[in-house]
Structure formats: structure tokens, C-alpha cells
Design an enzyme around this catalytic site. Structure first.
Site, PDB file in Angstrom:
ATOM      1  N   LYS A  29       0.821  -1.212   0.000  1.00  0.00           N
ATOM      2  CA  LYS A  29       0.000   0.000   0.000  1.00  0.00           C
ATOM      3  C   LYS A  29       0.856   1.262   0.000  1.00  0.00           C
ATOM      4  CE  LYS A  29      -2.160  -1.038   3.862  1.00  0.00           C
ATOM      5  NZ  LYS A  29      -1.570  -2.347   4.212  1.00  0.00           N
ATOM      6  N   ARG A 104      -9.161   1.642   9.105  1.00  0.00           N
ATOM      7  CA  ARG A 104      -8.834   0.262   9.452  1.00  0.00           C
ATOM      8  C   ARG A 104      -9.919  -0.389  10.292  1.00  0.00           C
ATOM      9  NH1 ARG A 104      -2.971   1.010   9.060  1.00  0.00           N
ATOM     10  NH2 ARG A 104      -1.827  -0.945   9.110  1.00  0.00           N
ATOM     11  N   ARG A 143      11.171  -6.321   4.298  1.00  0.00           N
ATOM     12  CA  ARG A 143      10.982  -4.874   4.120  1.00  0.00           C
ATOM     13  C   ARG A 143      12.044  -4.065   4.884  1.00  0.00           C
ATOM     14  NH1 ARG A 143       5.227  -2.248   4.892  1.00  0.00           N
ATOM     15  NH2 ARG A 143       5.267  -3.197   6.952  1.00  0.00           N
ATOM     16  N   ARG A 176      11.415  -1.926  10.306  1.00  0.00           N
ATOM     17  CA  ARG A 176      10.416  -1.385  11.228  1.00  0.00           C
ATOM     18  C   ARG A 176      10.343  -2.263  12.476  1.00  0.00           C
ATOM     19  NH1 ARG A 176       4.980  -0.076   7.879  1.00  0.00           N
ATOM     20  NH2 ARG A 176       4.145  -0.964   9.801  1.00  0.00           N
ATOM     21  N   ARG A 187      -0.599  -8.241  13.931  1.00  0.00           N
ATOM     22  CA  ARG A 187      -1.096  -7.288  12.927  1.00  0.00           C
ATOM     23  C   ARG A 187      -2.034  -7.982  11.946  1.00  0.00           C
ATOM     24  NH1 ARG A 187       4.240  -5.285  10.558  1.00  0.00           N
ATOM     25  NH2 ARG A 187       2.948  -4.010   9.206  1.00  0.00           N
TER      26      ARG A 187
END
Ligand code: AMP
Length: 238
Positions: A29, A104, A143, A176, A187
Site C-alpha cells: 500500500k 482500518r 521490508r 520497522r 497485525r
């Protein structure tokens, strides 16, 4: 460079309908929202980036949010909604904007509906970025993010030219805090419990377009631009 592959007629003149990117963590996203923002000349509103920025600046909001984020939990609705409401009221959002990571929860979606109608925006175009579950872990564990400009890389699929350095500004690439495996599980659970119902909420109003997020970034970007151009053209004639 993606601007060159973009369909005609979309050059930086804003988007009449706000665009929402919704999808599981790791769907891309953020990466894709940055492309849309650059091409259409609209702001990219990422609530996750806003919270990380608050935390870096040491604000009270940032410190509060960070506690939830580190556990993989959602930040309470009233905090997120207030932050987005302020942001949308800024003048640069008048020509449209792209939301990434918001709403969300259904409560957030309802709050957004009210904000949009009060401010005279059209109903949003909701793009559901789908990702094969087998890819989610690879995307998240691989990531890396530039400490300076927030550019996103993946050590497996989209590595920087120089290890641990951002191609754009040479900034340090870091993982992160919430991209650790035990937090990732939380998550995903939050996504399933709170965010999937948001997709159903918009589907009932026929506002959702599906997008396959499993391809290479450029492939997804191309498909995304095509969806937006097709839907926005119709939206602007309403
Ligand atoms: P993201 O960068 O979108 O993956 O968001 C990182 C974290 O920020 C999430 O796991 C949540 O803890 C928090 N967060 C971001 N956006 C929201 C939101 N709309 N509602 C609640 N929490 C959020």
C-alpha cells in the site's frame, strides 16, 4: 519513471474522488500510494507514517501510538480519526488525496464518511490490494525503510543498489520495529478482525475495486493507474 508508463490524461491534476488503499500488511500500500501521489499530484496520507513521524519528533501522540504499534495492535479510533480529520482539512487535500492505512475499522470508515460529506467530497474509490498469504511474510520480513525519506525496499525482491542505503538519498535503511514475526502475527489478526469488515462495509455500496498486489511493484502500479483512471473518469462526470 512510472509517470512514463501511466495512462494518458492523468497528469498531476488531482483526483475528484478520494482514493483509499486497503489490504493486509505487506500488500504494498505504501509503495503504491507514493506512486499515485506523485502522478496525480495529491497528498499521500499514511496514518502509519504519521505516527512514526510523531514518534521521531517525540510528541505525546507519537509516544502513545508507539505502544500500540509495537504490540501490533490498532491505535484507538479517536486518536486516528482526530489526526486524519485535521490533515484532510489542510488546503493541499482540496484536490483529492490518497489514504493508505486508514480506515482500518468500521468506526473509522463511518467517521471518514461524515468528514467527506461535510467537506463536499465524492464517495471514495476503495482499492482492495490483495496479496497471497504466502507472500505476506516474505514482504514484511524483507521490508526495509529509509530513515530519511521513508522509501521502501525489500531485501529479497526490491533491494537497494548499495546494501542498507537508500538509492534516492543515501539514508540508512532500517527494519520497522513491528516487522518482527511475533508482531506480524498480531497485525494480521487485527487486519482479519477489524479491517476485513471495512471492505465489506464499502462493498455494500459498490465502492470497491480489487487489485492483485502480488506482482512486481511496477506491474501493480500499472494496474492501479488503470483502475483509477477508469473509475475517476466516470466519477468526474457524476
Ligand atoms: P502501517 O504503517 O499502516 O502498517 O501502520 C503501522 C501501525 O500503526 C499499525 O499496525 C497500527 O498500530 C497503527 N495504525 C496505522 N494506521 C492505523 C489506523 N487507521 N487505525 C489504527 N491504528 C493504525
Amino acid at each position: 519513471d512510472d509517470i512514463r508508463v501511466a495512462p494518458q490524461g492523468s497528469a498531476a491534476k488531482g483526483i475528484p474522488r478520494p482514493v483509499i488503499l486497503i489490504g493486509p500488511p505487506g500488500a504494498g500500500k505504501g509503495t503504491q500510494a507514493k506512486k499515485v501521489a506523485a502522478l496525480y499530484g495529491v497528498p499521500h496520507l499514511s496514518t502509519g507514517d504519521m505516527f512514526r513521524d510523531h514518534f521521531r519528533r517525540g510528541t505525546e501522540l507519537g509516544v502513545r501510538a508507539k505502544a500500540f504499534m509495537d504490540r501490533g495492535e490498532l491505535v484507538p479510533d479517536e486518536i486516528v480519526v482526530a489526526m486524519i480529520e485535521q490533515r484532510i482539512a489542510e488546503p493541499d487535500c482540496a484536490k483529492g488525496f490518497i489514504l493508505d492505512g486508514f480506515p482500518r475499522t468500521v468506526a473509522q470508515a463511518e467517521a471518514l464518511d461524515q468528514m467527506l460529506s461535510r467537506a463536499g467530497f465524492l464517495e471514495p474509490l476503495v482499492i482492495h490490494v490483495k496479496l497471497d498469504p504466502a507472500l505476506i511474510l516474505r514482504r514484511l520480513t524483507g521490508r526495509r525503510m529509509c530513515k530519511v525519506g521513508g522509501e521502501i525496499y525489500n531485501i529479497y525482491d526490491c533491494p537497494p543498489k548499495t546494501p542498507d542505503r537508500c538509492d534516492r538519498d543515501g539514508g540508512e535503511l532500517v527494519q520497522r520495529d513491528d516487522d518482527r514475526e511475533e508482531v506480524i502475527r498480531e497485525r494480521l489478526a487485527a487486519y482479519h478482525e477489524y479491517t476485513e469488515p471495512v471492505i465489506a462495509y464499502y462493498k455494500r455500496r459498490d465502492l470497491v475495486e480489487d487489485l492483485d498486489g502480488s506482482g512486481a511493484p511496477e506491474v501493480v502500479t500499472h494496474a492501479l493507474f488503470a483502475v483509477i483512471d477508469r473509475k475517476e473518469e466516470r466519477g468526474s462526470h457524476l
